[in-house]
Design an enzyme around this catalytic site. Structure first.
Site, PDB file in Angstrom:
ATOM      1  N   TYR A  23      17.544  10.301  12.354  1.00 44.72           N
ATOM      2  CA  TYR A  23      18.883  10.705  12.775  1.00 44.72           C
ATOM      3  C   TYR A  23      19.743   9.507  13.202  1.00 44.72           C
ATOM      4  O   TYR A  23      20.391   9.545  14.253  1.00 44.72           O
ATOM      5  CB  TYR A  23      18.814  11.729  13.914  1.00 44.72           C
ATOM      6  CG  TYR A  23      17.868  12.863  13.621  1.00 44.72           C
ATOM      7  CD1 TYR A  23      18.114  13.756  12.587  1.00 44.72           C
ATOM      8  CD2 TYR A  23      16.703  13.036  14.366  1.00 44.72           C
ATOM      9  CE1 TYR A  23      17.229  14.795  12.306  1.00 44.72           C
ATOM     10  CE2 TYR A  23      15.810  14.065  14.087  1.00 44.72           C
ATOM     11  CZ  TYR A  23      16.086  14.942  13.055  1.00 44.72           C
ATOM     12  OH  TYR A  23      15.218  15.947  12.767  1.00 44.72           O
ATOM     13  N   TYR A 151      15.550  25.952  15.363  1.00 44.12           N
ATOM     14  CA  TYR A 151      15.245  24.760  14.568  1.00 44.12           C
ATOM     15  C   TYR A 151      13.831  24.888  14.033  1.00 44.12           C
ATOM     16  O   TYR A 151      12.891  25.175  14.778  1.00 44.12           O
ATOM     17  CB  TYR A 151      15.365  23.491  15.415  1.00 44.12           C
ATOM     18  CG  TYR A 151      14.946  22.248  14.646  1.00 44.12           C
ATOM     19  CD1 TYR A 151      15.831  21.624  13.767  1.00 44.12           C
ATOM     20  CD2 TYR A 151      13.663  21.734  14.772  1.00 44.12           C
ATOM     21  CE1 TYR A 151      15.435  20.513  13.038  1.00 44.12           C
ATOM     22  CE2 TYR A 151      13.263  20.625  14.049  1.00 44.12           C
ATOM     23  CZ  TYR A 151      14.150  20.018  13.188  1.00 44.12           C
ATOM     24  OH  TYR A 151      13.767  18.924  12.453  1.00 44.12           O
ATOM     25  N   ASP A 252       6.946  30.441  14.765  1.00 43.75           N
ATOM     26  CA  ASP A 252       6.889  28.981  14.642  1.00 43.75           C
ATOM     27  C   ASP A 252       6.481  28.401  15.997  1.00 43.75           C
ATOM     28  O   ASP A 252       7.306  28.229  16.881  1.00 43.75           O
ATOM     29  CB  ASP A 252       8.255  28.447  14.188  1.00 43.75           C
ATOM     30  CG  ASP A 252       8.290  26.932  14.095  1.00 43.75           C
ATOM     31  OD1 ASP A 252       7.300  26.277  14.471  1.00 43.75           O
ATOM     32  OD2 ASP A 252       9.338  26.398  13.658  1.00 43.75           O
ATOM     33  N   LYS A 281       2.313  19.445  15.498  1.00 46.36           N
ATOM     34  CA  LYS A 281       2.534  18.555  16.633  1.00 46.36           C
ATOM     35  C   LYS A 281       1.258  18.280  17.428  1.00 46.36           C
ATOM     36  O   LYS A 281       0.502  17.367  17.117  1.00 46.36           O
ATOM     37  CB  LYS A 281       3.658  19.077  17.526  1.00 46.36           C
ATOM     38  CG  LYS A 281       5.055  18.926  16.901  1.00 46.36           C
ATOM     39  CD  LYS A 281       6.135  19.211  17.902  1.00 46.36           C
ATOM     40  CE  LYS A 281       7.533  19.128  17.302  1.00 46.36           C
ATOM     41  NZ  LYS A 281       7.929  17.785  16.895  1.00 46.36           N
TER      42      LYS A 281
END
Length: 444
Positions: A23, A151, A252, A281
């Site tokens: 980003y 997200y 998720d 993760k």
């Protein structure tokens, strides 16, 4: 305390000229800090400065860095079999990781697809849902429903279920599949389901269920979409409507799984089951990339009954043995350890300390759940300026948009956590807009 490797030289000039960081712009790049080693909850920079890590390297290093058990498992696996294709071949590290995931998750989740990143785990989940309905002779079910402020990753299918208005992917326009979005949950974590959420859910399912293959949502905590916590009752209602209208439920848990919100998985707050579950993760303790998508027998059978007859996905590094060895070691550490008390102690400290930030007029809200602490500002902050300020204070906290937050490793000490929260409070107070510190606030 880790020692700086004096033989390590960071080539910042090459980095700035050639390497893209997440980003960031290649013409107006943000400053970077060279890390040469990490131990426990501390990062050591090339100049010898030691930083307490408040982000767990984007929420993944729950055991801290250089844990001897995980390192030993990886070193052993590296000397035996670091990688082999998963097509037509299996190996014990993949079997052991999958066994643990089946045992840890809800009883209905019996099938495991090992992917190589969180975004791919979401792609896999969405493809599973679409193929399932093909196998159940309802190929018209092609759309995915989700909530705003969510997200789910940066690949194209994952982007299609991220926030369509204020999210990070609006510039891709019509190249992103148009999905069905409903308002973000407004019922707070410690509240029952309110009428606004109830009406929105009922209306969305009644209107769209015939075309909807699945609903995907981050359970309890919306992460990169705004660090928002919502009521478990919302998930209970969502599960009920999915059953009523014949829609699959994808949860998720890439950010929330493995203890982050105070339960092993966030869906346990609502005592529900997913049809498809994504994890990543912290799966390997943050030591190497690995993710997984789990589904029920019913979903697996539907996919197998589809015209293709097989599930149409197969990453090159699927089931990587080295990653699976790390995952098995990390999951065993988690289950054998005292993560519940560790997360509870972090939560207690955050609840006790962070509300002091509300004395700043620039602070909009403070919220805590499990080992997640968030200070939300009224205006977006200057990430580069705040990053430097935090480094000067000896901590690694990476703000984004309006949010100054921490998700530290579970192994963090009380003194380290105090240094983190003290730095957050100091920075939040510094952001009061005066002529001296106006540069720390970016109003876009």
């Amino acid at each position: 305390m880790p020692l700086s490797d004096t033989n390590t030289t960071i080539d910042y000039a090459f980095d700035a000229q050639h390497i893209w960081h997440p980003y960031t712009s290649m013409t107006q790049s943000l400053p970077v800090y060279g890390v040469v080693s990490a131990q426990g909850c501390e990062l050591t920079l090339d100049d010898g400065k030691v930083l307490i890590d408040g982000t767990s390297s984007w929420w993944s290093c729950v055991h801290g860095y250089s844990h001897p058990t995980i390192l030993a498992a990886m070193q052993k696996q590296l000397s035996q079999l670091s990688h082999v294709m998963f097509g037509g071949i299996t190996h014990q590290p993949a079997i052991e990781t999958s066994k643990r995931l089946v045992q840890m998750t809800s009883d209905n989740l019996t099938k495991v697809f090992l992917a190589d990143s969180g975004s791919i785990a979401v792609e896999v989940a969405l493809k599973m849902a679409l193929q399932y309905w093909q196998g159940r002779n309802q190929p018209q079910k092609q759309r995915i429903m989700t909530v705003k402020s969510g997200y789910h990753g940066d690949t194209f299918a994952a982007m299609s279920v991220c926030d369509p208005d204020g999210g990070m992917h609006i510039m891709f326009g019509n190249n992103v599949t148009k999905q069905v979005f409903i308002p973000a949950p407004t019922s707070k974590f410690d509240e029952p389901l309110n009428q606004t959420d109830t009406l929105a859910l009922n209306a969305a399912f009644a209107q769209h269920h015939q075309d909807i293959a699945a609903v995907i949502i981050e359970p309890i905590m919306q992460g990169a979409g705004g660090m928002r916590f919502y009521s478990p009752a919302y998930l209970v209602k969502l599960r009920q409507l999915c059953d009523q209208y014949d829609v699959l439920l994808i949860l998720d848990e890439i950010a929330t799984g493995f203890g982050r919100t105070g339960t092993l998985f966030a869906y346990e707050h609502a005592n529900i089951e997913a049809d498809i579950l994504c994890v990543g993760k912290a799966l390997t303790g943050g030591y190497i990339s690995l993710a997984a998508t789990l589904c029920s027998d019913e979903v697996a059978n539907g996919i197998s009954d589809s015209p293709a007859g097989v599930f149409m996905h197969g990453p090159t590094f699927m089931g990587n043995p080295l990653a699976c060895a790390a995952a098995t070691a990390s999951l065993d550490l988690l289950l054998a350890g005292d993560w519940q008390q560790q997360v509870k102690d972090i939560e207690t400290h955050l609840i006790r300390t962070l509300p002091a930030a509300m004395t700043s007029k620039e602070v909009k809200d403070v919220r805590v759940l499990g080992s997640v602490g968030v200070i939300e500002m009224h205006s977006p902050v200057n990430t580069a300026a705040l990053q430097k300020a935090f480094v000067d204070l000896g901590v690694w906290v990476r703000p984004f948009s309006r949010y100054i937050y921490i998700m530290p490793p579970y192994t963090i000490s009380a003194a380290q956590l105090t240094q983190l929260t003290s730095a957050m409070l100091l920075i939040a107070d510094t952001l009061i807009p005066t002529e001296e510190n106006q540069t720390l606030i970016s109003h876009g």
